[in-house]
Design a protein around this motif. Structure first.
Motif, PDB file in Angstrom:
ATOM      1  N   ASP A  49      38.945 105.000  -1.274  1.00  0.00           N
ATOM      2  CA  ASP A  49      40.349 106.080  -2.458  1.00  0.00           C
ATOM      3  C   ASP A  49      40.557 107.161  -2.327  1.00  0.00           C
ATOM      4  O   ASP A  49      41.913 107.697  -3.034  1.00  0.00           O
ATOM      5  CB  ASP A  49      40.140 105.512  -3.995  1.00  0.00           C
ATOM      6  CG  ASP A  49      39.521 104.512  -4.344  1.00  0.00           C
ATOM      7  OD1 ASP A  49      40.363 103.613  -4.023  1.00  0.00           O
ATOM      8  OD2 ASP A  49      38.564 104.168  -5.280  1.00  0.00           O
ATOM      9  N   SER A 297      44.848  98.580  -7.162  1.00  0.00           N
ATOM     10  CA  SER A 297      45.182  99.518  -6.309  1.00  0.00           C
ATOM     11  C   SER A 297      43.290  99.860  -5.300  1.00  0.00           C
ATOM     12  O   SER A 297      43.447  99.993  -4.250  1.00  0.00           O
ATOM     13  CB  SER A 297      45.444 101.379  -7.671  1.00  0.00           C
ATOM     14  OG  SER A 297      46.516 101.168  -8.405  1.00  0.00           O
ATOM     15  N   ASN A 301      43.597 100.214  -1.495  1.00  0.00           N
ATOM     16  CA  ASN A 301      42.428 101.030  -1.060  1.00  0.00           C
ATOM     17  C   ASN A 301      41.816 100.181  -0.062  1.00  0.00           C
ATOM     18  O   ASN A 301      41.137 100.981   0.887  1.00  0.00           O
ATOM     19  CB  ASN A 301      42.259 101.706  -2.079  1.00  0.00           C
ATOM     20  CG  ASN A 301      42.670 102.880  -2.541  1.00  0.00           C
ATOM     21  OD1 ASN A 301      43.943 103.391  -2.181  1.00  0.00           O
ATOM     22  ND2 ASN A 301      43.147 103.757  -3.629  1.00  0.00           N
ATOM     23  N   ASN A 305      42.593 102.151   3.028  1.00  0.00           N
ATOM     24  CA  ASN A 305      42.279 103.454   3.088  1.00  0.00           C
ATOM     25  C   ASN A 305      43.625 104.024   2.648  1.00  0.00           C
ATOM     26  O   ASN A 305      43.982 104.916   2.974  1.00  0.00           O
ATOM     27  CB  ASN A 305      42.059 103.779   4.076  1.00  0.00           C
ATOM     28  CG  ASN A 305      40.788 103.288   4.087  1.00  0.00           C
ATOM     29  OD1 ASN A 305      40.003 103.291   3.690  1.00  0.00           O
ATOM     30  ND2 ASN A 305      40.544 102.930   5.413  1.00  0.00           N
ATOM     31  N   GLY A 307      44.601 105.397  -0.462  1.00  0.00           N
ATOM     32  CA  GLY A 307      44.416 106.950  -1.033  1.00  0.00           C
ATOM     33  C   GLY A 307      45.278 106.901  -2.228  1.00  0.00           C
ATOM     34  O   GLY A 307      45.819 107.824  -2.891  1.00  0.00           O
TER      35      GLY A 307
END
Length: 508
Positions: A49, A297, A301, A305, A307
């Motif tokens: 995350d 989300s 992620n 990746n 974020g």
């Protein structure tokens, strides 16, 4: 929770609502994440995350509990904005089982805690229909007033959208502020909006909700008296068109709403240009949709990746986030994280966030994320599908994903499998099932259909790159005067290679 529904004194509350976008932009937040006992345990894995700096910003300033909750005057709004609110939940259920009603109340508790409140208690009543004047029956209202006084609560939240008259009657009876489910959701959206467009959407929804709930306070709301004026203190100099302050407020709200709608129309071309650019380059899109706090989300992620902010809170994501990904055979596509849904989502928010939901309607695949550990996943499925239908995306292929599989028992898995036989079980925390999602998405994505035999000059390497990025290259050979390529592409981009097409077999 910040009160955004109606003015309670002679101060210009409407002006504060109209200026809410500026205060949010300043970064000064009174949001507290709290323990959120009504929510599931955090399912995010920090390694996927990112640094989550936005979450740290949200929690940089916390409210301080423990201050006095005594409230004699329901107009003390500004004081109550400076501390954690203690709330009592109320609900009337007219149909369904007690479990359905309790699930709805648990969700309201999660909403209240996300907005920054402490839930003290909840009262439910079974009735054929809510009382037209006070929502609760007369005896239940007296019981509520006693509970409020005994527990020191300063806010009551109803698990529905109250009529303005019901709200006023309840406030008069319990002597504290009364708000409804819609006001709580609007408050959360107001706290979490980050982008310029997101803030404009939230403010528009707030004003649409506020408009029919403006409340006058007698003579103090008058500005100019019309015609013949009687009474002490009136007379010369007070005659005029007779516009009261509440009428002035309504006019200002209508003006502000028109300005916001104009701003959102001006933002639309840029959003459409980005979407058109993806279509022009034949980049398929995958929209991640689902109930709020289902883990959309976290899954984005885990795959990319990205974020994106991940938080154990409802409506942590309001702004659509788009990231690139590729299939194992090299096909490019985009993944879009969208705003979460919730039962009884206020109509104002569906309308205000229609521009964000356009990403769902224009997608090629919908990845529908469901919290598999939720007590009632079937209601989550139906709620989200109802909104998908509202935005005209019912015909788009759907992949159902049951997230938080590490919290699901074997028996529950069997039940969920019966609910959706082709669903994928995933854990964004452990990574279970992510490969299955990617494989299923690759299978559902539209495949290149047009075969091209091309002779591409060596000085047009950009075309070779485009074929690799937006098509499927079957073979490559190098000739004296260029690169011989056999590839599959989508019909949308086949025309740009027409000048380099060759007939017959490809030979070096």
């Amino acid at each position: 929770m910040t009160e955004t529904t109606e003015p309670h004194d002679d101060d210009d509350v409407v002006a504060r609502v109209l200026a809410s976008a500026e205060s949010r932009a300043s970064g000064y937040s009174l949001f507290t994440s709290g323990s959120a006992q009504a929510l599931q345990a955090d399912s995010a894995d920090g390694g996927h995350d990112g640094e989550q700096l936005e979450r740290a910003d949200r929690n940089a300033l916390r409210r301080v509990p423990g201050l006095s909750t005594e409230l004699e005057d329901v107009t003390e709004v500004e004081y109550r904005q400076l501390r954690l609110e203690n709330v009592i939940l109320i609900g009337v259920y007219t149909q369904g089982t007690i479990n359905d009603a309790e699930n709805s109340m648990r969700e309201l508790a999660a909403l209240a805690e996300t907005a920054g409140a402490t839930v003290l208690d909840g009262l439910m009543q079974r009735r054929a229909k809510p009382d037209a004047s006070t929502y609760f029956g007369k005896g239940k209202v007296q019981e509520l007033a006693s509970v409020v006084q005994a527990m020191g609560a300063d806010t009551v939240i109803a698990d529905t959208e109250l009529a303005p008259s019901q709200r006023r009657a309840l406030e008069d009876a319990v002597k504290v502020k009364v708000i409804d489910r819609t006001a709580v959701i609007l408050d959360i959206f107001s706290q979490h909006a980050k982008s310029r467009e997101g803030k404009a959407q939230v403010e528009l929804a707030q004003l649409q909700y506020l408009l029919p709930r403006l409340r006058g306070w007698g003579d103090s709301m008058s500005r100019q008296a019309g015609g013949q004026v009687g009474g002490a203190g009136a007379g010369m100099g007070s005659r005029g068109p007779g516009e009261t302050k509440i009428e002035l407020d309504r006019r200002r709200i209508h003006t502000r709403m028109s300005k916001l709608r104009k701003q959102m129309v001006e933002m639309k071309p840029a959003r459409e240009a980005k979407r058109a650019n993806r279509k022009r380059n034949a980049v398929p899109s995958v929209a991640i949709v689902g109930y709020t706090n289902a883990g959309k989300s976290s899954i984005l992620n885990r795959i990319t990746n990205a974020g994106v902010l991940v938080e154990n809170a409802l409506f942590a994501t309001l702004d659509a986030t788009v990231r690139k990904s590729t299939t194992d055979d090299g096909r490019l596509y985009t993944l879009t994280d969208t705003v979460g849904f919730v039962r009884n989502l206020p109509h104002q928010l569906v309308e205000a966030f229609r521009s964000t939901l356009e990403e769902v309607a224009d997608s090629d695949i919908i990845v529908h994320v469901v919290d598999g550990s939720h007590p009632d996943p079937a209601s989550q499925l139906s709620t989200v599908r109802e909104v998908i239908g509202e935005v005209g995306a019912r015909e788009i292929p759907e992949l159902v994903v049951f997230n938080k599989s590490d919290l699901i028992s074997d028996d529950d898995r069997l039940l969920l499998r019966g609910l959706e036989p082709r669903a994928v079980f995933v854990s964004a925390r452990s990574g279970e099932g992510i490969d299955e999602i990617l494989a299923a998405v690759a299978e559902l994505l539209p495949r290149p259909q047009v075969q091209l035999d091309l002779l591409v000059p060596y000085d047009r390497g950009d075309l070779i790159s485009s074929l690799h990025e937006h098509g499927q290259v079957l073979s490559t050979e190098y000739a004296e005067n260029g690169t011989l390529v056999k590839a599959l592409v989508m019909p949308d981009i086949a025309a740009q290679f027409s000048a380099y097409k060759i007939t017959g077999s490809i030979t070096a």
